[in-house]
Scaffold this motif. Structure first.
Motif, PDB file in Angstrom:
ATOM      1  N   THR A 280       0.860  -1.188   0.000  1.00 29.15           N
ATOM      2  CA  THR A 280       0.000   0.000   0.000  1.00 29.15           C
ATOM      3  C   THR A 280       0.897   1.239   0.000  1.00 29.15           C
ATOM      4  N   PHE A 281       0.572   2.189  -0.864  1.00 31.45           N
ATOM      5  CA  PHE A 281       1.355   3.429  -0.967  1.00 31.45           C
ATOM      6  C   PHE A 281       0.427   4.609  -0.711  1.00 31.45           C
ATOM      7  N   ASP A 282       0.977   5.719  -0.199  1.00 32.45           N
ATOM      8  CA  ASP A 282       0.211   6.964  -0.125  1.00 32.45           C
ATOM      9  C   ASP A 282       0.187   7.606  -1.509  1.00 32.45           C
ATOM     10  N   LEU A 283      -0.820   8.448  -1.723  1.00 36.68           N
ATOM     11  CA  LEU A 283      -0.951   9.126  -3.023  1.00 36.68           C
ATOM     12  C   LEU A 283       0.363   9.828  -3.421  1.00 36.68           C
ATOM     13  N   ASN A 284       1.034  10.426  -2.430  1.00 36.99           N
ATOM     14  CA  ASN A 284       2.294  11.146  -2.716  1.00 36.99           C
ATOM     15  C   ASN A 284       3.380  10.234  -3.273  1.00 36.99           C
ATOM     16  N   ASP A 285       3.242   8.932  -3.033  1.00 36.46           N
ATOM     17  CA  ASP A 285       4.279   7.982  -3.482  1.00 36.46           C
ATOM     18  C   ASP A 285       3.877   7.282  -4.780  1.00 36.46           C
ATOM     19  N   ILE A 286       3.095   7.994  -5.597  1.00 32.39           N
ATOM     20  CA  ILE A 286       2.549   7.391  -6.820  1.00 32.39           C
ATOM     21  C   ILE A 286       3.658   6.958  -7.793  1.00 32.39           C
ATOM     22  N   VAL A 287       4.778   7.688  -7.820  1.00 29.90           N
ATOM     23  CA  VAL A 287       5.873   7.329  -8.738  1.00 29.90           C
ATOM     24  C   VAL A 287       6.484   5.999  -8.305  1.00 29.90           C
ATOM     25  N   GLU A 288       6.759   5.889  -7.015  1.00 30.59           N
ATOM     26  CA  GLU A 288       7.339   4.653  -6.476  1.00 30.59           C
ATOM     27  C   GLU A 288       6.378   3.472  -6.687  1.00 30.59           C
ATOM     28  N   ALA A 289       5.085   3.730  -6.476  1.00 28.47           N
ATOM     29  CA  ALA A 289       4.078   2.674  -6.656  1.00 28.47           C
ATOM     30  C   ALA A 289       4.067   2.193  -8.108  1.00 28.47           C
TER      31      ALA A 289
END
Ligand SMILES: NC(=O)c1ccc[n+]([C@@H]2O[C@H](COP(=O)([O-])OP(=O)(O)OC[C@H]3O[C@@H](n4cnc5c(N)ncnc54)[C@H](OP(=O)(O)O)[C@@H]3O)[C@@H](O)[C@H]2O)c1
Length: 307
Positions: A280-289
Motif C-alpha cells: 500500500t502506498f500513499d498518493l504522494n508515493d505514486i511514482v514509487e508505486a
C-alpha cells in the motif's frame, strides 16, 4: 483537491501530485470522495502508452491517444476506486449520498484523486460491508476480468480448471472465482507465489520455473492464461476434449459490469473472496508505486491510499 497528473506518456516519472479543480457533476453522475484506489497493470500500460505487441498493440495505442489525449493524458489517471458517494445528480436513482461503493471508472478515469465524478452507468456497486476501503479497492480489476473470462469459457461446478499465472491481480482473483464457481483448480505460479496459490484454494500448484508446460499432468476443461504468457498452441495438450482456452492477451476485453462488482462484494462478505494486497502506498508515493507495478512481479494488488 489533490490528484495525480501526467506530463506525458512514459515512465513513472511523468506522474506527480498537484492541486486541481474538484470535479462537478451532471444530472446522471455521482461524486465519490475517494478513500482508496488500486494501481493495476492496465493503469501502468496506459501511462506508458503500452498496448502490447503487434497489430493489437498498435491499435491499442491509437485508441488510447484518441480517448485519453493525443500528445499527453488529459485526464486524471486511475481506473479502480472505492469511496463514499457525497453527491448525486438529479436523475440518479441507483445511489444516494452516504453509500460506500467500489467502481471501475472505465474511460472516465480519475481514481487517483480526492474526488471522482462518474456517470452512474459505469460499473459501480456497493462495496462489501465487511471490507475496508483498501481491501475493497482490490476486488474489481482482477475479479471482473476473472468472472468475464472464466464464465465465457464455461467454468462451472465439477469442472477442472488450470489457472496459468495465479498470483497477479487477475490470477489471484481467477483462482478464487473458479473455486467459487465450483471448479477444481490447479494453479501455475512462480516460486514466490506457490504458498499464496495454495492459500487461495488451489488443489495443486506447479512452479513455472521448474515444471515446463509439457510436464503438467492431466487435461483441463478450462485453461485460463491469466498473465498472457501461453498461447492456445502451447497449451493444446492440456485442454480436454470439448475443453476451452481463454487468455487475457486477446482483443477480447472484459466487460466492466455493475452486476459483477455486486457479485464480488457478495463473495467477499460470504468469505469466498479475500483481498490480496501486496503493498500500500500513499498518493504522494505514486511514482514509487508505479515503479513497483512496472516490475510485473507484484502478488495480487497494489493499493493507493487517498484519504
Ligand atoms: N483482456 C482484458 O480484458 C484484460 C483485463 C485485465 C488485465 N489484462 C491483462 O492481463 C495481464 C495480467 O494482469 P495483472 O493485472 O494480473 O498483472 P500483474 O498483477 O502485474 O501480474 C503480475 C504477476 O504475474 C506473474 N507472472 C509474471 N510472469 C509470469 C509467467 N511467465 N508465468 C506465470 N506467472 C507470471 C508474476 O509472478 P512471478 O513474479 O512469480 O513471476 C506476478 O505475480 C496483463 O497483461 C493485463 O494487461 C487483460
Amino acid at each position: 483537491m489533490r490528484a495525480v497528473v501526467a506530463s506525458g506518456y512514459g515512465g513513472p516519472e511523468v506522474l506527480s501530485v498537484a492541486e486541481v479543480e474538484k470535479p462537478t457533476i451532471g444530472s446522471n453522475e455521482i461524486l465519490i470522495k475517494v478513500k482508496a484506489a488500486s494501481l493495476n497493470s492496465g493503469d501502468v500500460r496506459m501511462r506508458a502508452l503500452d498496448g502490447g505487441d503487434g497489430l493489437k498493440g498498435f491499435i491499442a495505442k491509437i485508441v488510447i491517444r484518441l480517448l485519453v489525449g493525443i500528445t499527453k493524458p488529459k485526464r486524471i489517471p486511475g481506473s479502480v476506486l472505492t469511496g463514499e458517494v457525497v453527491e448525486v445528480g438529479a436523475d440518479v436513482t441507483r445511489f444516494k449520498a452516504g453509500d460506500e461503493v467500489h467502481a471501475m471508472a472505465g474511460f472516465s478515469f480519475g481514481a487517483f484523486a480526492e474526488y471522482c465524478a462518474l456517470p452512474d452507468k459505469r460499473a459501480i456497486a456497493l462495496k462489501p460491508k465487511t471490507a475496508t476501503f483498501e481491501e475493497a479497492s482490490t476486488l474489481a480489476f482482477g475479479g471482473n476480468t476473472a468472472l468475464y473470462f472464466l464464465r465465457k469459457a464455461g467454468t462451472a461446478a465439477g469442472k477442472k480448471v488450470l489457472i496459468y499465472g495465479s498470483t497477479g491481480a487477475v490470477g489471484s482473483s481467477a483462482l478464487q472465482v473458479a473455486k467459487y464457481l465450483g471448479a477444481e483448480v490447479t494453479a501455475v505460479s512462480g516460486p514466490d507465489g506457490m504458498e499464496l496459490s495454495k492459500e487461495l484454494g488451489a488443489s495443486k500448484v506447479y512452479n513455472y520455473r521448474e515444471t515446463p508446460l509439457n510436464e503438467i499432468e492431466g487435461t483441463f476443461d478450462v485453461v485460463f492464461d491469466a498473465v498472457g504468457k501461453i498461447t492456445k498452441k502451447h497449451a493444446s495438450h492440456l485442454i480436454a476434449e470439448r475443453g476451452q482456452y481463454a487468455t487475457v492477451d486477446s482483443l477480447d476485453v472484459a466487460k466492466e459490469s455493475s452486476a459483477d462488482l455486486a457479485e464480488l462484494s457478495h463473495m467477499f462478505d460470504e468469505g469466498k473472496l479475500v483481498a490480496t494486497i501486496d503493498k500500500t502506498f500513499d498518493l504522494n508515493d505514486i511514482v514509487e508505486a508505479n515503479r513497483y507495478v512496472d516490475s510485473g512481479r507484484k502478488k495480487g494488488s497494489v493499493v493507493i491510499r487517498i484519504a
